[in-house]
Design a protein around this motif. Structure first.
Motif, short mmCIF file in Angstrom:
data_model
loop_
_atom_site.label_atom_id
_atom_site.label_comp_id
_atom_site.label_asym_id
_atom_site.label_seq_id
_atom_site.Cartn_x
_atom_site.Cartn_y
_atom_site.Cartn_z
N ASP A 134 0.77 -1.25 -0.07
CA ASP A 134 0.12 0.05 0.12
C ASP A 134 1.03 1.31 0.06
O ASP A 134 0.78 2.11 -0.88
CB ASP A 134 -0.83 0.03 1.13
CG ASP A 134 -2.09 -1.15 0.92
OD1 ASP A 134 -2.15 -1.60 0.00
OD2 ASP A 134 -2.65 -1.35 2.26
N SER A 135 1.91 1.24 0.93
CA SER A 135 2.73 2.38 0.96
C SER A 135 3.36 2.60 -0.55
O SER A 135 3.50 3.81 -0.96
CB SER A 135 4.07 2.07 1.87
OG SER A 135 3.34 1.77 2.97
N VAL A 136 3.86 1.66 -1.39
CA VAL A 136 4.63 1.77 -2.58
C VAL A 136 3.32 2.13 -3.64
O VAL A 136 3.87 3.19 -4.21
CB VAL A 136 5.22 0.47 -2.93
CG1 VAL A 136 5.68 0.46 -4.45
CG2 VAL A 136 6.49 -0.04 -1.98
N GLY A 137 2.29 1.68 -3.21
CA GLY A 137 1.24 2.23 -4.19
C GLY A 137 0.81 3.86 -3.94
O GLY A 137 0.66 4.57 -4.95
N LEU A 144 2.93 9.76 -9.80
CA LEU A 144 2.19 9.94 -11.21
C LEU A 144 1.13 10.94 -11.30
O LEU A 144 1.10 11.47 -12.48
CB LEU A 144 1.64 8.58 -11.63
CG LEU A 144 2.82 7.23 -11.91
CD1 LEU A 144 1.72 5.95 -11.92
CD2 LEU A 144 3.40 7.70 -13.28
N TRP A 145 0.40 11.09 -10.32
CA TRP A 145 -0.67 11.98 -10.18
C TRP A 145 -0.58 13.57 -9.56
O TRP A 145 -1.51 14.15 -9.46
CB TRP A 145 -2.01 11.34 -9.98
CG TRP A 145 -2.30 10.09 -10.73
CD1 TRP A 145 -1.91 8.70 -10.41
CD2 TRP A 145 -2.52 9.93 -12.26
NE1 TRP A 145 -2.07 7.72 -11.41
CE2 TRP A 145 -2.68 8.59 -12.59
CE3 TRP A 145 -3.05 11.02 -13.03
CZ2 TRP A 145 -2.88 8.20 -13.70
CZ3 TRP A 145 -3.16 10.58 -14.28
CH2 TRP A 145 -3.32 9.12 -14.61
N GLY A 146 0.41 13.39 -8.73
CA GLY A 146 0.60 14.48 -7.77
C GLY A 146 0.92 15.67 -8.63
O GLY A 146 1.32 15.83 -9.89
N MET B 1 0.33 3.51 -17.25
CA MET B 1 1.60 4.01 -16.74
C MET B 1 1.59 3.25 -14.98
O MET B 1 2.80 2.56 -14.90
CB MET B 1 1.86 5.58 -16.64
CG MET B 1 3.37 5.88 -16.08
SD MET B 1 4.50 5.63 -17.45
CE MET B 1 5.98 6.10 -16.38
N ALA B 2 0.45 3.57 -14.37
CA ALA B 2 0.48 3.11 -12.98
C ALA B 2 0.91 1.53 -13.10
O ALA B 2 1.43 0.88 -12.09
CB ALA B 2 -0.79 3.46 -12.50
N ARG B 3 -0.05 0.93 -13.95
CA ARG B 3 0.01 -0.90 -13.90
C ARG B 3 1.65 -1.10 -14.26
O ARG B 3 1.92 -1.91 -13.46
CB ARG B 3 -0.95 -1.03 -15.06
CG ARG B 3 -1.01 -2.52 -15.35
CD ARG B 3 -2.23 -3.08 -15.89
NE ARG B 3 -3.38 -2.79 -14.73
CZ ARG B 3 -3.64 -3.47 -13.96
NH1 ARG B 3 -2.69 -4.69 -13.73
NH2 ARG B 3 -4.60 -3.42 -12.98
N LYS B 4 2.24 -0.39 -15.08
CA LYS B 4 3.54 -0.84 -15.66
C LYS B 4 4.30 -0.78 -14.14
O LYS B 4 5.21 -1.63 -13.94
CB LYS B 4 4.23 0.01 -16.40
CG LYS B 4 5.25 -0.32 -17.16
CD LYS B 4 5.82 0.65 -18.39
CE LYS B 4 7.13 0.39 -18.82
NZ LYS B 4 7.56 1.32 -19.73
N GLU B 5 4.17 0.34 -13.44
CA GLU B 5 5.24 0.52 -12.37
C GLU B 5 4.60 -0.77 -11.18
O GLU B 5 5.39 -1.26 -10.76
CB GLU B 5 4.80 1.89 -11.54
CG GLU B 5 5.26 3.03 -12.28
CD GLU B 5 6.91 2.97 -12.44
OE1 GLU B 5 7.49 2.52 -11.56
OE2 GLU B 5 7.33 3.15 -13.55
#
Lengths: 151, 194
Positions: A134-137, A144-146, B1-5
């Motif tokens: 969860d932390s990594v997520g 990515l979205w920040g 992109m997120a999925r790739k990560e």
């Protein structure tokens, strides 16, 4: 559907891969003087390795119920694997029983306590693994979205 | 992109878990093979050519002896814990002790891997013991059982105990672990064994 497939993959992968440490720890606990490396029946080390074994189960399983089920499954498979290793000389080499009398019952008697340790350590490991996941997520999402810093 | 990560993380976790798993699999297989080799070594290590000797020397002394060969075809060195031999003459319900020999672990005797070792023990029976033995033979004669110094009912007991290689063997509670790496060879003659 795809998410479900991913969950099943995580479950199967964690069960298959986490079973071997359990097998070794059980075998080592039963026969510490002929095992390599020798842990010397140290329960604290066994607990720590059980926690370490649980971490991949937590990382690979997104769903908590799958992760908990995987703990029970890899413990059972690992324990049975250890029993196979214990039987190895008598099955593979047709050797005489080294410890006569209640040979197989002795295995159960000496190692059954470890099952509780494996499950307990596994649950702690899974909690740690899922927390890490969860932390990594969260970090990934933030990257990515920040908001991007002004350049 | 997120999925790739995410797959990047999963891949790293998978690689590490596979490595973790394989390391423990290798440990398990190595340990199981060692366990098998020890089991087989226990069966392969045997005694051969047990010989009992009773001989009258030119000066009239009686010589009692015993020799044996310990055959170790295994790949493990045997560290001798103890070697004991004793001989006696059985006299109905009692016995006349004649000879004994005891070797302990402190001497550091070893039997090399894939090798055989001959052990021989002997004792010269003289003095009071010799007279006691002759008295027993004379008494037996008077009871109608004819013995000589060479044919008296000499009994022998021999035991060889050793540890295989450097495997730990000083467990207090788990005696089965000591037994697993122990070599225990016994030979008795004339002691009522069947």
């Amino acid at each position: 559907m795809k998410a479900e497939r991913e969950s099943v993959f995580g479950l199967v992968a964690s069960v298959l891969m986490c079973a071997t440490p359990i097998a070794f720890l059980t075998f080592e606990f039963m026969l510490p003087n002929v095992s390599y490396p020798g842990i010397g029946k140290n329960l604290l080390v066994i607990l720590l390795l059980s926690i370490l074994t649980g971490i991949p189960a937590g990382l690979l399983n997104k769903k908590t119920n799958f992760a908990i089920v995987s703990i029970f499954l890899y413990t059972i498979i690992g324990y049975l694997l250890a029993f196979l290793f214990y039987m190895f000389p008598f099955v593979a080499y047709n050797a005489n029983l080294a410890i006569p009398g209640l040979y197989y019952a002795a295995f159960l008697r000496f190692t059954i306590v470890l099952v509780f340790l494996f499950v307990f350590g596994g649950i702690i490991g899974v909690v740690g693994g899922q927390y890490l996941r969860d932390s990594v997520g969260r970090v990934e999402t933030k990257i990515l979205w920040g908001e991007k810093p002004d350049t | 992109m997120a999925r790739k990560e995410w797959f990047g993380l999963n891949r790293a976790v998978l690689v590490l878990t596979v490595a973790f798993s394989l390391v423990f699999l290798a440990f398990s297989v190595t340990s199981a093979v060692t366990y098998s080799k020890i089991n087989l070594a226990q069966e392969q290590i045997v005694m051969e050519n047990e010989k009992r000797v009773a001989e009258i020397l030119p000066n009239g002394t009686l010589f009692i002896g015993f020799s044996v060969r310990i055959v170790n075809p295994s790949e493990y060195v045997i560290h001798v814990a103890s070697i004991s031999w004793y001989s006696e003459v059985l006299n109905g319900t009692s016995a006349i002790p004649l000879a004994s020999n005891y070797t302990t672990e402190n001497l550091g005797v070893t039997i090399a891997a894939s090798a055989s070792t001959d052990l021989a023990f002997g004792w010269f029976i003289v003095g009071d013991l010799f007279e006691q033995l002759k008295g027993f033979i004379n008494y037996s004669d008077s009871k109608g059982v004819v013995y000589t110094l060479l044919t008296a009912p000499y009994a022998h007991s021999f035991e060889f105990r050793g540890w295989l290689d450097d495997f730990k063997h000083d467990y207090l509670r788990e005696n089965y672990l000591n037994g697993l790496v122990t070599v225990d060879l016994r030979y008795t003659y004339g002691l009522g064994e069947t």
